[in-house]
Motif scaffolding. Sequence first.
Motif, short mmCIF file in Angstrom:
data_model
loop_
_atom_site.label_atom_id
_atom_site.label_comp_id
_atom_site.label_asym_id
_atom_site.label_seq_id
_atom_site.Cartn_x
_atom_site.Cartn_y
_atom_site.Cartn_z
N VAL A 236 -5.36 -23.61 -19.69
CA VAL A 236 -4.01 -24.12 -19.90
C VAL A 236 -3.45 -24.48 -18.53
CG1 VAL A 236 -1.71 -23.57 -20.84
CG2 VAL A 236 -3.73 -22.48 -21.82
N ASP B 125 4.38 -33.47 -19.19
CA ASP B 125 3.45 -32.57 -19.88
C ASP B 125 2.54 -33.27 -20.89
OD1 ASP B 125 5.72 -33.06 -21.35
OD2 ASP B 125 6.08 -30.99 -21.96
N LYS B 126 3.12 -34.01 -21.81
CA LYS B 126 2.32 -34.57 -22.90
C LYS B 126 1.32 -35.62 -22.41
CE LYS B 126 3.99 -31.99 -26.07
NZ LYS B 126 3.11 -30.88 -26.51
N VAL C 258 -6.29 -30.27 -22.10
CA VAL C 258 -5.90 -28.88 -22.34
C VAL C 258 -4.38 -28.85 -22.49
CG1 VAL C 258 -7.81 -27.95 -20.96
CG2 VAL C 258 -5.58 -28.29 -19.88
N PRO C 259 -3.84 -27.78 -23.13
CA PRO C 259 -2.38 -27.71 -23.26
C PRO C 259 -1.72 -27.70 -21.89
CG PRO C 259 -3.45 -25.93 -24.51
CD PRO C 259 -4.52 -26.64 -23.77
N VAL C 260 -0.63 -28.44 -21.75
CA VAL C 260 0.12 -28.49 -20.50
C VAL C 260 1.54 -28.01 -20.79
CG1 VAL C 260 1.01 -29.98 -18.66
CG2 VAL C 260 -1.27 -30.40 -19.62
N ILE C 261 1.96 -27.00 -20.04
CA ILE C 261 3.23 -26.33 -20.34
C ILE C 261 4.28 -26.71 -19.30
CG2 ILE C 261 4.33 -24.06 -20.55
CD1 ILE C 261 2.34 -24.74 -22.77
N GLU D 164 -1.51 -33.77 -20.67
CA GLU D 164 -2.25 -33.09 -21.75
C GLU D 164 -3.26 -34.02 -22.39
OE1 GLU D 164 0.11 -30.17 -24.03
OE2 GLU D 164 -0.56 -31.24 -25.80
#
Lengths: 223, 223, 223, 223, 223, 223
Positions: free
Chosen positions: D172, D184-185, D193-196, D188
């Motif tokens: 992550v 973020d999106k 991978v998920p980006v927070i 991602e």
Amino acid sequence: MKILCINPNSSSEVTEGIEKICKEYALTDTEIEVKCIKEAPLGIESYHDAAVSVKYLLDKFEEWKNEYDGFIIACHSDIGVDLLRELTKKPIIGLGEASMLLALPLGHKFSILSLKRKKIPQKEDLVKKYGLENRCASIRATGLGVVANYKEKREKLIQEGEKAVKEDRAEVLILGCAGMAGLDKEIEKIVGVPVIDGVVSALMLMESLIRYRVLTSKVGKYL
Amino acid sequence: MKILCINPNSSSEVTEGIEKICKEYALTDTEIEVKCIKEAPLGIESYHDAAVSVKYLLDKFEEWKNEYDGFIIACHSDIGVDLLRELTKKPIIGLGEASMLLALPLGHKFSILSLKRKKIPQKEDLVKKYGLENRCASIRATGLGVVANYKEKREKLIQEGEKAVKEDRAEVLILGCAGMAGLDKEIEKIVGVPVIDGVVSALMLMESLIRYRVLTSKVGKYL
Amino acid sequence: MKILCINPNSSSEVTEGIEKICKEYALTDTEIEVKCIKEAPLGIESYHDAAVSVKYLLDKFEEWKNEYDGFIIACHSDIGVDLLRELTKKPIIGLGEASMLLALPLGHKFSILSLKRKKIPQKEDLVKKYGLENRCASIRATGLGVVANYKEKREKLIQEGEKAVKEDRAEVLILGCAGMAGLDKEIEKIVGVPVIDGVVSALMLMESLIRYRVLTSKVGKYL
Amino acid sequence: MKILCINPNSSSEVTEGIEKICKEYALTDTEIEVKCIKEAPLGIESYHDAAVSVKYLLDKFEEWKNEYDGFIIACHSDIGVDLLRELTKKPIIGLGEASMLLALPLGHKFSILSLKRKKIPQKEDLVKKYGLENRCASIRATGLGVVANYKEKREKLIQEGEKAVKEDRAEVLILGCAGMAGLDKEIEKIVGVPVIDGVVSALMLMESLIRYRVLTSKVGKYL
Amino acid sequence: MKILCINPNSSSEVTEGIEKICKEYALTDTEIEVKCIKEAPLGIESYHDAAVSVKYLLDKFEEWKNEYDGFIIACHSDIGVDLLRELTKKPIIGLGEASMLLALPLGHKFSILSLKRKKIPQKEDLVKKYGLENRCASIRATGLGVVANYKEKREKLIQEGEKAVKEDRAEVLILGCAGMAGLDKEIEKIVGVPVIDGVVSALMLMESLIRYRVLTSKVGKYL
Amino acid sequence: MKILCINPNSSSEVTEGIEKICKEYALTDTEIEVKCIKEAPLGIESYHDAAVSVKYLLDKFEEWKNEYDGFIIACHSDIGVDLLRELTKKPIIGLGEASMLLALPLGHKFSILSLKRKKIPQKEDLVKKYGLENRCASIRATGLGVVANYKEKREKLIQEGEKAVKEDRAEVLILGCAGMAGLDKEIEKIVGVPVIDGVVSALMLMESLIRYRVLTSKVGKYL
């Protein structure tokens, strides 16, 4: 003494490899039987594989538990070990824990040679659970599957083993899968550091626990 | 196989206790000899005692090193272990490390029952060196000397062992001195958790290492 | 959004408690369903209970997995969480992890109020797996079963909660079992520190993950 | 509920970015206001910047503290968070802590993508303070300033994000600066991978804390 | 050499205590000046106190920074230390760090005798930041304020100091507040372990750093 | 004050280097004598070397212990330090511990520049024993022997020092062998970070301990 060695996958190739090793190293007094979970997948490569295997282990263990003096889970991810320790007070050992314990007195830090990239975090969890993170130089993925041909296994284990020694300063190598059983001495000769097989470690640790007549503690975790 | 078990103190009482245990547990194939350092103090209770003992060990080991397949340092502080691992590639094991390794698969956490208050920090250093601080519930001082009468040893070990289980949530107990050898099973019966003796652990671990034909790694720390 | 909250035990009392809490706290847009594993034991108090429950969860999840946007395992031991994260990329959360995450920003350290003595090592493993051991003041056993009467639960939680605050310096308390759902605000009023319920935490964390449209990472552990 | 989101720097560009994100993700019931410290530097890139910003925050917070239900410090270094938690019992959250908490249930380990080399030790201190060092794969410097053009930010974040995944095995990614909000999106999609994002995380965590009516613990650190 | 010792609170009593100690222990070559932040609170007992003090320190340091060879922050919470290390390359040291460093070579573990209960988590954060958690036996609250009468300070320090030695096995004690300066030798005589004062430690460490002509590193954290 | 600086090897070159440094940095009031163990090996490069040296130290220290106010073990592996701390209450310090303590307040993390590859695990044990693993960026082998020519030492130290700064993010460098004494300032100038010599650190720390009249704690480890 009578030991049951449970191969939690259904690969007859892996089961035979385990049997061969067990016979080679067992004490003359040791009666050792190897059984696989034939409803399980061919290899335990995922949480799903593990869950399916444990599902069948749960039932089979009821029949087995009174007939042996100790039980080996012949899987380097130690699946079902906590469960069986709860179900009996006879000693239970998995390849993961046994191989790490045997590696410790041979050098400063060990590296685990595992299968795919995906296994690394799971092994990290295992090492952390046993509290051994400070003795673990690295966990390396070889890219191998549980079932693979001998030449490929040999090549990949040597390749990652040499990197572990040079780049991560590992002083001992651990074969991180029951399917790698039998390759220890050959890798050892080439890479030049002790190579620990999980089946041998678990067998010898189990024989020691039984000879010493010690049982799983029943005052806390495994009550 | 031929194992030398070195009692690094000069107490004949302790040496005999070790011999008795070794004979009780050794494999029929194992030829085990126990030798003490007769120039050493009666017990290794201080850094000074350890230094005096190692001073003589240094010379004696030269004579011994070719005649055995492996060496046990029968002292729970593992004095001289790193030194001997450097001087030979044959397996070397001390009671401290061996007893912790055997305790691990039997329960969540172990406690070490040691001698005097002064020993606690030294054992903490040892546990930390092996990277096992997260598996150690506590180290407790019994107030005993290396040489003490049986009744006193029994009483103090039970007393501190029970506190370790109740107050520190230990699930396994370790006898933290070679002079406590032989009390394991009796304490176990009363306190109700597995009790691990260092001599038994070291003997069985040594037999395993020799049977497995693995040697100390010579690429780093023990080069 | 549609969330499935899986109670992995078969107690209708616990299931109803969970439902009540979910309705109380869910966003108006949240459609939340609570299902129990009716073949599972009345409470997940052992590794055996967990294994039985996961055995049925394995099959049922196949039917469920396409119908919801996220899944809560309403058990504070987070059983099956790794497994489900592997089987879907939709967010999966257990009460244990969720309650710890929500407790962190409210105070220096939390304590978990758990069931029986036996649960403590298992919770220790869980806390360690999540890497939160330095934020955990203590894990305390209340002696309660998963199913217990309200008065007893209240009394024991207050008693151990107060000890956690005074003796262990906990600044936040966590209810360590789904069966304790609904007691948070009452304990909070009496003990004087924030009390975190796992169901509420998991629900809110799940709603956040779904609103943020983030999914489980599929490059390593959960591939 | 009424939330104040405090941008502790004076960049209107960053403030607008935060506002946009807040509006995009806030619940319909959430009234969120974003205020910057206009006497502060354009970005918080040093201990000095932080000290100047906190100096003004100290006075302003007195006016603000009664008008909102919770406060977000929109800075990934969580400056002033301990201070505000002491000055009010209403929930306080910084982007650093919030983003790490949201990252945890999505994968084995996270990496933080930060600004300059200098920031790395400071982030290490932050991760250590929250006790999350075992879940942090790495902290990587992108070389970016707080204020940078979109294209440069995008490029550097992708570059270091991909290295974090490949070389450090991050599962992550965390955007380590409020000035990265909104990317973020896109990251991602490319890195896989998920980006927070910290602002989104802090907003959702704050909404959860307020909905749950839990307040900062006042028995110890924040008394 | 010229050292500035900054008392970040406004208590003239504390300032005088610091001055007395500095004169007693400084080298003949050392020119040491003690200045307080007169706009600050009488003692630094909270995050708020610290923030107010740092606010004024920020301005004053600009005038001071060229006139001295090194700076001591005479506060055991080490407030502003990172900030000043960034603003100059001349050595900066706080009482907290200095006292821990001097305590280390004198015994196995130290305990910090602090003021109120509230200070304990803050000191824990400090010890963790310096990476010394494994050398810290405990942090104990005496209940004292920064300013207190001599008799009360003496009594409480002895009381908690003795508990630290007996119950927590501390081998060295640290006076955890500048307001306790001057009591070290008296407590030492009664409790029987070395007692370390922060002012003395910081003074001697600062003199060493200046004599050695080493400066704060400017390649990372303090760039 | 009278300090004895014990060079535990027999190299006159190393002894002279130590003497030169001591004279350069000692306070005018400090009477410092350097003695070597002439029966010891030319350098302490192994556990065997250390054991031989300690063997002679044991006897000599009896003569020395009443004539000085404090003792420095001029070896970066701190051999015999625990032993001497037990034999006297006067302060004892080794180069390893002293250099790490002096490095800490100068930057976020230090790296130790050591001799051969074999030394790395031993230094790791040392760092772990002092509880400083979180402040140690790396330990690097230069390949040097204790005795080496100046040009080679300089070149290798710069080479590994630069790697430590760039690759491991060290902010401070430590010269990990008494034989490197005198190279600190030159390496510092080229690499651009503070470089800490063990002899200087030990000397200054010893002078501080003596000036402060603090003695080794005698309630536990060193009783």
